[in-house]
Design a protein around this motif. Structure first.
Motif, mmCIF file in Angstrom:
data_model
loop_
_atom_site.group_PDB
_atom_site.id
_atom_site.type_symbol
_atom_site.label_atom_id
_atom_site.label_comp_id
_atom_site.label_asym_id
_atom_site.label_seq_id
_atom_site.Cartn_x
_atom_site.Cartn_y
_atom_site.Cartn_z
ATOM 1 N N SER A 10 0.807 -1.223 0.000
ATOM 2 C CA SER A 10 0.000 0.000 0.000
ATOM 3 C C SER A 10 0.841 1.275 0.000
ATOM 4 O O SER A 10 0.350 2.343 0.322
ATOM 5 C CB SER A 10 -0.964 -0.009 1.191
ATOM 6 O OG SER A 10 -0.292 -0.269 2.394
ATOM 7 N N PRO A 30 -12.288 -5.766 6.883
ATOM 8 C CA PRO A 30 -11.234 -4.876 7.394
ATOM 9 C C PRO A 30 -9.849 -5.466 7.130
ATOM 10 O O PRO A 30 -9.637 -6.674 7.267
ATOM 11 C CB PRO A 30 -11.539 -4.792 8.887
ATOM 12 C CG PRO A 30 -13.028 -4.989 8.956
ATOM 13 C CD PRO A 30 -13.315 -6.022 7.890
ATOM 14 N N THR A 33 -2.396 -4.358 8.389
ATOM 15 C CA THR A 33 -1.174 -3.890 7.739
ATOM 16 C C THR A 33 0.023 -4.099 8.649
ATOM 17 O O THR A 33 -0.114 -4.228 9.866
ATOM 18 C CB THR A 33 -1.234 -2.381 7.405
ATOM 19 O OG1 THR A 33 -1.286 -1.632 8.620
ATOM 20 C CG2 THR A 33 -2.420 -2.044 6.532
ATOM 21 N N GLN A 47 -3.329 5.357 4.113
ATOM 22 C CA GLN A 47 -4.593 5.236 4.837
ATOM 23 C C GLN A 47 -5.774 5.515 3.919
ATOM 24 O O GLN A 47 -6.792 4.814 3.978
ATOM 25 C CB GLN A 47 -4.615 6.195 6.031
ATOM 26 C CG GLN A 47 -3.694 5.775 7.140
ATOM 27 C CD GLN A 47 -3.549 6.846 8.218
ATOM 28 O OE1 GLN A 47 -3.876 8.012 8.021
ATOM 29 N NE2 GLN A 47 -3.042 6.436 9.368
ATOM 30 N N GLU A 48 -5.654 6.529 3.064
ATOM 31 C CA GLU A 48 -6.722 6.850 2.116
ATOM 32 C C GLU A 48 -6.937 5.708 1.126
ATOM 33 O O GLU A 48 -8.068 5.353 0.804
ATOM 34 C CB GLU A 48 -6.416 8.149 1.374
ATOM 35 C CG GLU A 48 -6.492 9.377 2.250
ATOM 36 C CD GLU A 48 -7.882 9.625 2.806
ATOM 37 O OE1 GLU A 48 -8.871 9.441 2.062
ATOM 38 O OE2 GLU A 48 -7.980 9.994 3.984
ATOM 39 N N LEU A 50 -6.270 2.469 1.574
ATOM 40 C CA LEU A 50 -6.880 1.328 2.254
ATOM 41 C C LEU A 50 -8.348 1.588 2.569
ATOM 42 O O LEU A 50 -9.185 0.689 2.418
ATOM 43 C CB LEU A 50 -6.094 0.988 3.527
ATOM 44 C CG LEU A 50 -4.685 0.461 3.273
ATOM 45 C CD1 LEU A 50 -3.912 0.338 4.574
ATOM 46 C CD2 LEU A 50 -4.705 -0.862 2.523
ATOM 47 N N ARG A 51 -8.685 2.806 2.967
ATOM 48 C CA ARG A 51 -10.095 3.150 3.192
ATOM 49 C C ARG A 51 -10.888 3.003 1.891
ATOM 50 O O ARG A 51 -11.988 2.459 1.878
ATOM 51 C CB ARG A 51 -10.228 4.570 3.730
ATOM 52 C CG ARG A 51 -10.186 4.647 5.235
ATOM 53 C CD ARG A 51 -10.685 5.988 5.746
ATOM 54 N NE ARG A 51 -9.763 7.084 5.487
ATOM 55 C CZ ARG A 51 -8.757 7.427 6.291
ATOM 56 N NH1 ARG A 51 -8.539 6.760 7.398
ATOM 57 N NH2 ARG A 51 -7.982 8.433 5.994
ATOM 58 N N ALA A 52 -10.330 3.511 0.802
ATOM 59 C CA ALA A 52 -11.009 3.416 -0.493
ATOM 60 C C ALA A 52 -11.198 1.957 -0.901
ATOM 61 O O ALA A 52 -12.280 1.571 -1.357
ATOM 62 C CB ALA A 52 -10.215 4.166 -1.560
ATOM 63 N N GLN A 54 -11.552 -0.616 0.909
ATOM 64 C CA GLN A 54 -12.585 -1.254 1.717
ATOM 65 C C GLN A 54 -13.996 -0.769 1.376
ATOM 66 O O GLN A 54 -14.969 -1.339 1.861
ATOM 67 C CB GLN A 54 -12.278 -1.067 3.209
ATOM 68 C CG GLN A 54 -11.048 -1.874 3.603
ATOM 69 C CD GLN A 54 -10.627 -1.635 5.033
ATOM 70 O OE1 GLN A 54 -10.996 -2.427 5.892
ATOM 71 N NE2 GLN A 54 -9.897 -0.563 5.282
ATOM 72 N N THR A 55 -14.111 0.251 0.507
ATOM 73 C CA THR A 55 -15.434 0.710 0.060
ATOM 74 C C THR A 55 -15.877 0.001 -1.214
ATOM 75 O O THR A 55 -16.968 0.247 -1.704
ATOM 76 C CB THR A 55 -15.452 2.237 -0.199
ATOM 77 O OG1 THR A 55 -14.606 2.537 -1.313
ATOM 78 C CG2 THR A 55 -15.048 3.025 1.031
ATOM 79 N N ARG A 70 -16.727 1.544 -6.302
ATOM 80 C CA ARG A 70 -17.615 1.751 -5.161
ATOM 81 C C ARG A 70 -19.052 1.705 -5.657
ATOM 82 O O ARG A 70 -19.306 1.706 -6.865
ATOM 83 C CB ARG A 70 -17.378 3.124 -4.528
ATOM 84 C CG ARG A 70 -16.019 3.326 -3.994
ATOM 85 C CD ARG A 70 -15.870 4.634 -3.245
ATOM 86 N NE ARG A 70 -16.579 5.762 -3.858
ATOM 87 C CZ ARG A 70 -16.253 7.019 -3.657
ATOM 88 N NH1 ARG A 70 -15.231 7.333 -2.892
ATOM 89 N NH2 ARG A 70 -16.943 7.987 -4.226
#
Length: 84
Positions: A10, A30, A33, A47-48, A50-52, A54-55, A70
């Protein structure tokens, strides 16, 4: 993405987790890492990402590439098979 597991790099850290697929519907659980020391900017970018990831809600193969989106249609990821 293989056998219900997703993993990759990542930016600074490696990530892994599980996913499920039903037709073209995709659910990524979830993610975990590693915790390498990185610059603040790289950590924020990671972080952005990984958040994306997971969407993600749908997937398809387009011209030999994995295309993940998404629910609102925004692209989350385009990827090729490792070594390709």
């Amino acid at each position: 993405f293989e056998d219900g597991r997703v993993s990759g790099d990542s930016g600074c850290n490696r990530f892994h987790g599980s996913f499920t697929v039903e037709g073209n519907a995709l659910t990524i659980q979830p993610l975990a890492t590693t915790r390498m020391a990185c610059t603040d900017a790289l950590i924020l970018q990671e972080q952005e990402f990984l958040r994306a990831l997971q969407t993600a809600t749908t997937w398809e193969i387009v011209r030999g590439m994995l295309d993940v989106h998404r629910a609102d249609g925004e692209r989350v990821l385009t990827a090729s098979e490792v070594g390709k």
